[in-house]
Design an enzyme around this catalytic site. Structure first.
Site, PDB file in Angstrom:
ATOM      1  N   HIS A  51     -24.732  -9.383  18.172  1.00 18.09           N
ATOM      2  CA  HIS A  51     -24.613  -8.283  19.149  1.00 18.09           C
ATOM      3  C   HIS A  51     -25.663  -8.430  20.251  1.00 18.09           C
ATOM      4  O   HIS A  51     -26.828  -8.696  19.963  1.00 18.09           O
ATOM      5  CB  HIS A  51     -24.812  -6.926  18.455  1.00 18.09           C
ATOM      6  CG  HIS A  51     -23.667  -6.539  17.572  1.00 18.09           C
ATOM      7  ND1 HIS A  51     -23.400  -7.174  16.380  1.00 18.09           N
ATOM      8  CD2 HIS A  51     -22.711  -5.593  17.725  1.00 18.09           C
ATOM      9  CE1 HIS A  51     -22.328  -6.629  15.830  1.00 18.09           C
ATOM     10  NE2 HIS A  51     -21.884  -5.673  16.617  1.00 18.09           N
ATOM     11  N   ARG A  95     -17.526  -1.749  27.847  1.00 21.23           N
ATOM     12  CA  ARG A  95     -16.912  -0.417  27.863  1.00 21.23           C
ATOM     13  C   ARG A  95     -17.737   0.570  27.030  1.00 21.23           C
ATOM     14  O   ARG A  95     -17.988   1.705  27.438  1.00 21.23           O
ATOM     15  CB  ARG A  95     -15.482  -0.514  27.325  1.00 21.23           C
ATOM     16  CG  ARG A  95     -14.643   0.687  27.637  1.00 21.23           C
ATOM     17  CD  ARG A  95     -13.144   0.496  27.442  1.00 21.23           C
ATOM     18  NE  ARG A  95     -12.703  -0.812  27.067  1.00 21.23           N
ATOM     19  CZ  ARG A  95     -12.262  -1.137  25.833  1.00 21.23           C
ATOM     20  NH1 ARG A  95     -12.245  -0.247  24.888  1.00 21.23           N
ATOM     21  NH2 ARG A  95     -11.834  -2.354  25.584  1.00 21.23           N
ATOM     22  N   GLN A 155     -20.952   0.364  26.101  1.00 20.59           N
ATOM     23  CA  GLN A 155     -22.278   0.627  26.683  1.00 20.59           C
ATOM     24  C   GLN A 155     -22.158   1.493  27.938  1.00 20.59           C
ATOM     25  O   GLN A 155     -23.004   2.345  28.199  1.00 20.59           O
ATOM     26  CB  GLN A 155     -22.983  -0.698  27.004  1.00 20.59           C
ATOM     27  CG  GLN A 155     -23.279  -1.512  25.755  1.00 20.59           C
ATOM     28  CD  GLN A 155     -24.388  -2.517  25.984  1.00 20.59           C
ATOM     29  OE1 GLN A 155     -25.421  -2.187  26.546  1.00 20.59           O
ATOM     30  NE2 GLN A 155     -24.173  -3.738  25.531  1.00 20.59           N
ATOM     31  N   VAL A 200     -28.212  -1.915  16.674  1.00 25.19           N
ATOM     32  CA  VAL A 200     -26.770  -1.731  16.893  1.00 25.19           C
ATOM     33  C   VAL A 200     -26.414  -0.286  16.577  1.00 25.19           C
ATOM     34  O   VAL A 200     -26.819   0.259  15.542  1.00 25.19           O
ATOM     35  CB  VAL A 200     -25.940  -2.684  15.995  1.00 25.19           C
ATOM     36  CG1 VAL A 200     -24.450  -2.398  16.139  1.00 25.19           C
ATOM     37  CG2 VAL A 200     -26.224  -4.140  16.353  1.00 25.19           C
ATOM     38  N   ALA A 211     -22.971   2.646  17.290  1.00 20.82           N
ATOM     39  CA  ALA A 211     -21.619   2.820  17.836  1.00 20.82           C
ATOM     40  C   ALA A 211     -21.743   3.592  19.153  1.00 20.82           C
ATOM     41  O   ALA A 211     -21.693   4.830  19.168  1.00 20.82           O
ATOM     42  CB  ALA A 211     -20.730   3.551  16.841  1.00 20.82           C
ATOM     43  N   ALA A 212     -21.922   2.867  20.242  1.00 14.23           N
ATOM     44  CA  ALA A 212     -22.251   3.481  21.529  1.00 14.23           C
ATOM     45  C   ALA A 212     -21.148   4.423  22.029  1.00 14.23           C
ATOM     46  O   ALA A 212     -21.421   5.372  22.771  1.00 14.23           O
ATOM     47  CB  ALA A 212     -22.525   2.385  22.570  1.00 14.23           C
TER      48      ALA A 212
HETATM   49  N1  GUN Z   1     -22.744  -0.853  20.135  1.00 11.86           N
HETATM   50  C1  GUN Z   1     -21.525  -1.017  20.666  1.00 11.86           C
HETATM   51  N2  GUN Z   1     -21.432  -2.194  21.251  1.00 11.86           N
HETATM   52  C2  GUN Z   1     -22.642  -2.785  21.082  1.00 11.86           C
HETATM   53  C3  GUN Z   1     -23.165  -4.016  21.491  1.00 11.86           C
HETATM   54  O1  GUN Z   1     -22.491  -4.823  22.124  1.00 11.86           O
HETATM   55  N3  GUN Z   1     -24.462  -4.263  21.173  1.00 11.86           N
HETATM   56  C4  GUN Z   1     -25.220  -3.394  20.470  1.00 11.86           C
HETATM   57  N4  GUN Z   1     -26.481  -3.716  20.207  1.00 11.86           N
HETATM   58  N5  GUN Z   1     -24.752  -2.230  20.048  1.00 11.86           N
HETATM   59  C5  GUN Z   1     -23.468  -1.952  20.373  1.00 11.86           C
END
Ligand code: GUN
Length: 174
Positions: A67, A86, A88, A120, A122-123
């Site tokens: 990631h 998307r 982020q 990481v 779940a953004a």
């Molecule tokens: N959460 C959702 N997408 C990502 C990603 O690409 N990297 C990290 N670090 N967290 C995430």
């Protein structure tokens, strides 16, 4: 795409569609294909989860290390996957003011130094303020529990990416 269509995909097509369900880890989709046919979303995602759960610790850490850092170098260089961009962007991390970007850079570095993998989360289920809060909080967790937390976040990301790829109103084989 419904589950009937998913079950009809050959190996190459399946990997092409699901290659980034686990960020930058197409091998997971390649392994999951062997378990078709899938009875629905839950069955399909459980195979992604089971693959990750069965990995040794080094493999689980490897999944996390694939990631990109949130709001990190890859954002600035335009090198994010479409999915990561998307997610982020949803959390407001692709348009941070310099002050916040530097703060996040510092926290990401501290986190990586402590645990050996990137933070990481779940953004898509988060926002800018929560990402900062969570990163500051998880920085003080114990390594064993933090690995479990980080993998749980990967599973949330998998779930959301699968829903996005499949028809979100479709959860079983007709
Ligand atoms: N959460 C959702 N997408 C990502 C990603 O690409 N990297 C990290 N670090 N967290 C995430």
């Amino acid at each position: 795409m419904d589950m009937k269509k998913v079950n009809s995909l050959d190996f190459t097509e399946f990997v092409s569609v699901f290659r980034n369900v686990v960020e930058r880890c197409p091998l997971v989709a390649a392994a999951v294909w062997s378990h078709r046919p899938f009875s629905g979303l839950e069955d399909l995602e459980n195979h992604f989860f089971a693959f990750i759960d069965a990995l040794p610790k080094s493999g689980q850490e490897g999944i996390l290390r694939c990631h990109p850092d949130l709001a990190g170098r890859d954002v600035l260089m335009g090198r994010l996957s479409e999915e990561s961009r998307r997610e982020q962007s949803h959390a407001g991390l692709t348009s941070l003011k310099t002050h916040d970007r530097l703060r996040l850079l510092h926290l990401n570095q501290e986190y990586r130094k402590r645990f050996g993998f990137p933070f990481v989360v779940a953004a898509l289920l988060s926002d800018r303020a929560t990402v900062f809060q969570e990163l500051a909080r998880r920085l003080h967790c114990q390594p064993e529990s933090e690995l479990r937390t980080a993998l749980d976040e990967v599973k949330k990301i998998i779930h959301l990416r699968l829903i996005d790829l499949l028809d979100s109103h479709y959860f079983g084989v007709e």
